[in-house]
Enzyme design. Structure first.
Site, mmCIF file in Angstrom:
data_model
loop_
_atom_site.group_PDB
_atom_site.id
_atom_site.type_symbol
_atom_site.label_atom_id
_atom_site.label_comp_id
_atom_site.label_asym_id
_atom_site.label_seq_id
_atom_site.Cartn_x
_atom_site.Cartn_y
_atom_site.Cartn_z
ATOM 1 N N THR A 133 -25.166 -16.655 37.996
ATOM 2 C CA THR A 133 -25.536 -15.354 37.437
ATOM 3 C C THR A 133 -26.401 -15.508 36.185
ATOM 4 O OG1 THR A 133 -24.549 -13.501 36.212
ATOM 5 C CG2 THR A 133 -23.250 -15.470 36.336
ATOM 6 N N ASP A 134 -27.152 -14.460 35.866
ATOM 7 C CA ASP A 134 -27.920 -14.462 34.614
ATOM 8 C C ASP A 134 -27.012 -14.270 33.398
ATOM 9 O OD1 ASP A 134 -27.275 -11.770 35.005
ATOM 10 O OD2 ASP A 134 -29.313 -11.018 34.715
ATOM 11 N N GLU A 135 -25.744 -13.887 33.654
ATOM 12 C CA GLU A 135 -24.845 -13.607 32.522
ATOM 13 C C GLU A 135 -24.528 -14.867 31.724
ATOM 14 O OE1 GLU A 135 -21.715 -10.830 33.183
ATOM 15 O OE2 GLU A 135 -22.738 -9.898 34.877
ATOM 16 N N TYR A 158 -15.671 -14.178 32.437
ATOM 17 C CA TYR A 158 -16.395 -14.356 33.706
ATOM 18 C C TYR A 158 -17.614 -15.245 33.508
ATOM 19 C CZ TYR A 158 -19.866 -13.348 37.326
ATOM 20 O OH TYR A 158 -20.846 -13.468 38.294
ATOM 21 N N LYS A 162 -18.502 -19.062 34.899
ATOM 22 C CA LYS A 162 -19.677 -19.376 35.729
ATOM 23 C C LYS A 162 -20.534 -20.431 35.031
ATOM 24 C CE LYS A 162 -20.847 -17.807 39.148
ATOM 25 N NZ LYS A 162 -20.507 -18.138 40.568
HETATM 26 P P1 NAD Z 1 -17.438 -10.682 45.452
HETATM 27 O O1 NAD Z 1 -16.350 -10.564 44.446
HETATM 28 O O2 NAD Z 1 -17.867 -9.477 46.212
HETATM 29 O O3 NAD Z 1 -17.033 -11.780 46.543
HETATM 30 C C1 NAD Z 1 -16.410 -12.983 46.213
HETATM 31 C C2 NAD Z 1 -15.813 -13.571 47.482
HETATM 32 O O4 NAD Z 1 -15.231 -14.834 47.146
HETATM 33 C C3 NAD Z 1 -14.702 -12.717 48.080
HETATM 34 O O5 NAD Z 1 -14.905 -12.593 49.475
HETATM 35 C C4 NAD Z 1 -13.432 -13.499 47.779
HETATM 36 O O6 NAD Z 1 -12.423 -13.323 48.761
HETATM 37 C C5 NAD Z 1 -13.956 -14.918 47.750
HETATM 38 N N1 NAD Z 1 -13.119 -15.826 46.939
HETATM 39 C C6 NAD Z 1 -12.630 -15.601 45.687
HETATM 40 N N2 NAD Z 1 -11.916 -16.662 45.276
HETATM 41 C C7 NAD Z 1 -11.984 -17.590 46.271
HETATM 42 C C8 NAD Z 1 -11.471 -18.903 46.426
HETATM 43 N N3 NAD Z 1 -10.739 -19.477 45.475
HETATM 44 N N4 NAD Z 1 -11.749 -19.575 47.571
HETATM 45 C C9 NAD Z 1 -12.477 -18.989 48.560
HETATM 46 N N5 NAD Z 1 -12.983 -17.750 48.464
HETATM 47 C C10 NAD Z 1 -12.744 -17.054 47.335
HETATM 48 O O7 NAD Z 1 -18.647 -11.342 44.666
HETATM 49 P P2 NAD Z 1 -20.224 -11.144 44.849
HETATM 50 O O8 NAD Z 1 -20.657 -10.011 44.029
HETATM 51 O O9 NAD Z 1 -20.550 -11.184 46.289
HETATM 52 O O10 NAD Z 1 -20.751 -12.468 44.149
HETATM 53 C C11 NAD Z 1 -20.910 -13.683 44.901
HETATM 54 C C12 NAD Z 1 -21.411 -14.772 43.979
HETATM 55 O O11 NAD Z 1 -22.649 -14.381 43.398
HETATM 56 C C13 NAD Z 1 -20.461 -15.069 42.816
HETATM 57 O O12 NAD Z 1 -20.464 -16.464 42.610
HETATM 58 C C14 NAD Z 1 -21.096 -14.358 41.634
HETATM 59 O O13 NAD Z 1 -20.804 -15.009 40.429
HETATM 60 C C15 NAD Z 1 -22.557 -14.456 41.980
HETATM 61 N N6 NAD Z 1 -23.427 -13.392 41.455
HETATM 62 C C16 NAD Z 1 -23.105 -12.075 41.655
HETATM 63 C C17 NAD Z 1 -23.975 -11.087 41.187
HETATM 64 C C18 NAD Z 1 -23.687 -9.622 41.433
HETATM 65 O O14 NAD Z 1 -24.394 -8.767 40.908
HETATM 66 N N7 NAD Z 1 -22.693 -9.262 42.226
HETATM 67 C C19 NAD Z 1 -25.135 -11.440 40.511
HETATM 68 C C20 NAD Z 1 -25.427 -12.792 40.328
HETATM 69 C C21 NAD Z 1 -24.573 -13.757 40.817
#
Ligand code: NAD
Length: 351
Positions: A133-135, A158, A162
């Site tokens: 993430t950019d965070e 969070y 990350k």
């Molecule tokens: P989300 O919370 O919707 O999904 C996370 C998934 O990971 C879920 O299906 C959950 O069941 C699974 N999970 C959690 N803990 C686990 C574990 N220990 N083992 C296996 N599976 C596990 O998240 P998202 O928004 O889809 O984000 C996905 C990734 O992208 C994350 O790494 C997040 O940091 C990154 N990200 C998200 C955003 C955003 O805006 N949502 C932006 C940049 C980066």
């Protein structure tokens, strides 16, 4: 047929990514713990599809991951699995450290072991792509944008977790030669996003006639990217990114939170006017700010643009309209997702 091990593929971005990947002929082994944020409904269209194998399990379970790697011999691991909600990380940081830091560490260990056993051609092709993430870069003032060289300065549990995972991934490249790639992306929105995040939360509350909570003065800025564009960027990095490098991904779509909320209200007013004819932005209510709320994020995506030819294909207004139409057309998905323990309540108010 190429095989990829995708983790967190029942979540928002991972789910969108898996649907795209399977549709394009990749065999996906999807490892997801199915926390509150994971939903197999998202993947219902893949039922019976031999290109998709779902395994419920934890990325921190090294024995399980080792078995999956040995059996399916993927050409790539794409790590989406994480605890992802900043507000929840304020109330319960332990789960974030456990999955995002310790879990990623265990996944890296399993990958290192697997990589060691590959022949030289397979080693040349193998990639471990870590989705971040950019965070991790902390907060910006009114000017400037994050580049890949911006020093890490995470503010929330969070983003700190990350950041830690990003450092571990990088260390496994420098120390063990694991062919890693890291992507740092801005705020995503689109279909299948769990309704605790700003845009789907506002859609649900606006439709229900509830008040629309906007943190602080509503002027915090995020750079919004449609999820399909994020998935395409990850594919691009996986296919052409330079090993060991990080790539920033963003939508060139900076918006204040209040602007986003008003845009959602306006689109809903057009599509589903309130019975009393009042505009939905009358439901907006400013609430206490999130502790440690970063003021502004903005991504300079010139590296991925120039090296890999990626740029967003969906602008914010178009992407938001698509997203709102998707939520209006899929009330059953929302209902089933909310049948779990989450009920649109607020987390993370502890100072
Ligand atoms: P989300 O919370 O919707 O999904 C996370 C998934 O990971 C879920 O299906 C959950 O069941 C699974 N999970 C959690 N803990 C686990 C574990 N220990 N083992 C296996 N599976 C596990 O998240 P998202 O928004 O889809 O984000 C996905 C990734 O992208 C994350 O790494 C997040 O940091 C990154 N990200 C998200 C955003 C955003 O805006 N949502 C932006 C940049 C980066």
């Amino acid at each position: 047929m190429q095989t990829w091990l995708v983790t967190g593929g029942a979540g928002f971005i991972g789910g969108n990514f898996v649907l795209d990947a399977v549709a394009s002929g990749i065999r996906v082994v999807n490892l997801d713990a199915l926390t509150y944020a994971g939903n197999l409904d998202t993947l219902a269209s893949l039922d019976g599809n031999p290109g998709h194998m779902f395994v419920q399990g934890d990325i921190g379970d090294r024995a399980l991951v080792g078995r999956l790697l040995a059996e399916f011999r993927p050409r790539a691991i794409v790590n989406f699995a994480a605890e992802s909600h900043v507000d929840r990380s304020i109330d319960g940081p332990g789960a974030f450290v456990q999955t995002n830091v310790v879990g990623t560490f265990n996944l890296l260990e399993a990958a290192r072991e697997y990589f060691r056993g590959l022949d030289s051609d397979e080693r040349g092709a193998f990639r471990f792509l870590h989705v971040s993430t950019d965070e991790v870069y902390g907060s910006l003032g009114d000017e400037g944008r994050f580049t890949e060289d911006t020093p890490y300065a995470p503010s929330s549990p969070y983003s700190a977790s990350k950041a830690a995972s990003d450092h571990l991934v990088r260390a496994y490249h420098h120390t063990y030669g694991l062919p890693v790639l890291t992507t740092n992306c801005s705020n995503n929105y689109g279909p299948y996003q769990f309704p605790e995040k700003l845009i789907p939360l506002i859609i649900q509350k606006a439709l229900a006639g509830d008040s629309l909570p906007v943190y602080g003065d509503g002027r915090n800025v995020r750079d919004w990217l449609f999820v399909g564009d994020h998935c395409a960027a990850i594919r691009r990095v996986l296919e052409g990114g330079r090993v060991g490098e990080t790539y920033n991904i963003g939508g060139d779509a900076e918006r204040q939170n209040i602007e986003v909320v008003k845009a959602v209200c306006a689109l809903l007013d057009q599509r589903r006017p309130r019975a009393d004819g009042k505009p939905r932005d009358s439901q907006i209510s400013f609430v206490s700010d999130r502790p440690g709320h970063d003021r502004r994020y903005a991504i300079d995506a010139s590296k991925i643009r120039s090296e890999l030819g990626w740029s967003p294909s969906v602008d914010f207004e178009q992407g938001l309209a698509t997203t709102i139409d998707w939520y209006l057309d899929n009330p059953d998905w929302v209902r089933r997702v909310l049948d779990g323990s989450y009920r649109l309540e607020r987390f993370g108010q502890e100072a």
